[in-house]
Scaffold this active site. Structure first.
Site, PDB file in Angstrom:
ATOM      1  N   ASP A 252       0.850  -1.194   0.000  1.00 15.18           N
ATOM      2  CA  ASP A 252       0.000   0.000   0.000  1.00 15.18           C
ATOM      3  C   ASP A 252       0.882   1.240   0.000  1.00 15.18           C
ATOM      4  O   ASP A 252       2.057   1.179   0.361  1.00 15.18           O
ATOM      5  CB  ASP A 252      -0.875   0.028   1.266  1.00 15.18           C
TER       6      ASP A 252
ATOM      7  N   LYS B 153      -1.751   0.644  -8.210  1.00 17.70           N
ATOM      8  CA  LYS B 153      -1.582   0.675  -9.663  1.00 17.70           C
ATOM      9  C   LYS B 153      -1.927  -0.649 -10.326  1.00 17.70           C
ATOM     10  O   LYS B 153      -1.595  -0.876 -11.488  1.00 17.70           O
ATOM     11  CB  LYS B 153      -0.139   1.063  -9.987  1.00 17.70           C
TER      12      LYS B 153
END
Length: 413
Positions: free
Chosen positions: A200, A222
């Site tokens: 994260d 992403k």
């Protein structure tokens, strides 16, 4: 004999007789390891320390309450001689030599046939350090080497690649509040052993720079979501990499189960039949206030603290927080993910009876080099966030504990 180094070997003592002469501090230090090895321990000594006596009372060892006598080493495989009587030690050592019993002497290592190494343990590995030069033995030096190796294995800074097949799976690792030194020892070791790390943006970024170049690091923010929600994409990635036979670490900020959606990931992995380990982390709800000089509880000030999520405003129908009840509490209120909603939160708390002058502290990027603390009150915090340009991540502390300690603007070294 002193010109030759000792030959290192691991003794398998399960069920085998070990004789310990003397019940003082040396015996007290050595006995637990002998007991853990499963040895049949006979202790011979007129007196023992309270800890040694407790071992005898518990049936972990057999205690003969008398001085050493000729014949005590019969049927022994190993002996530890540690009495305060040099003459008795010499006689016992001679008996050990005649009976071909490996013998350690605490009072005269040169007269012993065996030496006790400085030992330590880490995840199924025993580290034993011996000085090879008998004339220059330094117990403190060997202990320091032992400690350095064991610590390196535990925290992942000393990495030994596994050459046998490892069991694939996922570890949900809490990375702590941001400072890379605040991850747990187990978390750091699992990171060092990972094939894939899915992280994260709140995970300790500095830890990623320490990973070997062959480790695949994936920013969870992403991932290609496609038709899936973000969490579903993360779950799928964890499952897919684990099923490829890889060791996967899901690195999270704070603790996996404190607003980290860790249970959702655990459930998805369980349903897919993927083994999962959960490694708790230090929650920012406690550590960040502490780093900024704020105790969440303090004698005579706050006897309880409550942690809530502020990512949904009080007037949002999705909110599960009972804000009116929180306004009535006299303890500390800690709000995570509440920078964007703190104005509405403050208004709601005041509307339900919280004093407008209640102290508030906002700690941005806590425990990192960018740590910043901004103080306000419930009446002013909404405007203060804007004028001081407070940005997430920030932990918000509401209550009298804000005024207890010194203001700390940067992490302590």
């Amino acid at each position: 004999m002193a010109e030759h180094p000792a030959y290192p070997v691991g003794l398998r003592l399960t069920g085998r007789r070990v004789v310990v002469l003397g019940g003082g501090q040396v015996a007290q230090r050595r006995l637990p390891a002998l007991i853990a090895a499963g040895a049949d321990v006979l202790l011979v000594s007129p007196e023992v320390t309270p800890s040694v006596e407790a071992m005898a009372d518990a049936g972990e060892i057999t205690w003969h309450k008398r001085p050493y006598e000729e014949g005590d080493l019969a049927d022994a495989w190993y002996a530890l001689i540690a009495t305060g009587d040099t003459e008795a030690n010499t006689r016992a050592s001679a008996e050990a030599e005649r009976r071909r019993v490996w013998c350690v002497r605490s009072d005269d290592a040169d007269e012993a046939t065996a030496w006790t190494p400085a030992t330590g343990h880490s995840e199924g590995v025993t580290v034993a350090v011996l000085t090879t030069d008998a004339r220059g033995r330094d117990p403190r030096h060997t202990a320091a080497i032992r400690d350095a190796v064991v610590e390196g294995l535990r925290d992942g800074t000393l990495v030994a690649p596994h050459h046998r097949t490892r069991t694939p799976g996922v570890a949900l690792v809490g990375g702590g509040p941001g400072d890379p030194d605040l991850i747990t020892v187990r978390g750091r070791r699992l990171l060092a052993e990972a094939d894939v790390v899915i992280t994260d943006h709140l995970g300790p970024r500095d830890l990623l720079a320490e990973l070997p170049p062959n480790v695949e690091v994936i920013d969870a923010a992403k991932l290609p979501y496609g038709r899936f929600m973000a969490q579903e994409a993360i779950n799928n990635a964890l499952i897919e990499y684990a099923k490829q036979g890889k060791s996967v670490v899901r690195l999270k900020g704070g603790d996996p189960y404190v607003y980290g959606r860790g249970m959702e990931e655990f459930q998805a992995l369980a349903e897919a039949g993927v083994p999962c380990t959960v490694v708790p982390g230090i929650s920012s709800s406690i550590s960040v206030p502490g780093a900024a000089g704020i105790p969440v509880t303090h004698r005579g000030v706050a006897h309880e603290f409550t942690v809530v999520s502020g990512h949904i405003a009080p007037d949002d129908e999705r909110s599960l927080v009972d804000w009116p009840s929180l306004a009535k509490l006299t303890g500390t209120l800690v709000i995570l993910m509440g920078v964007a909603t703190i104005g509405k939160v403050a208004e709601t708390l005041i509307a339900h009876g919280k004093a407008p002058d209640t102290p508030v502290a906002l700690v941005q990027e806590g425990t990192t080099a960018g740590q910043r603390r901004v103080d306000a009150t419930l009446a002013t915090v909404g405007e203060t966030v804007k004028t001081e340009d407070v940005k997430p991540p920030a932990v918000i502390v509401i209550g009298e504990v804000v005024k207890v300690g010194p203001t700390v603007t940067a992490p302590r070294e």
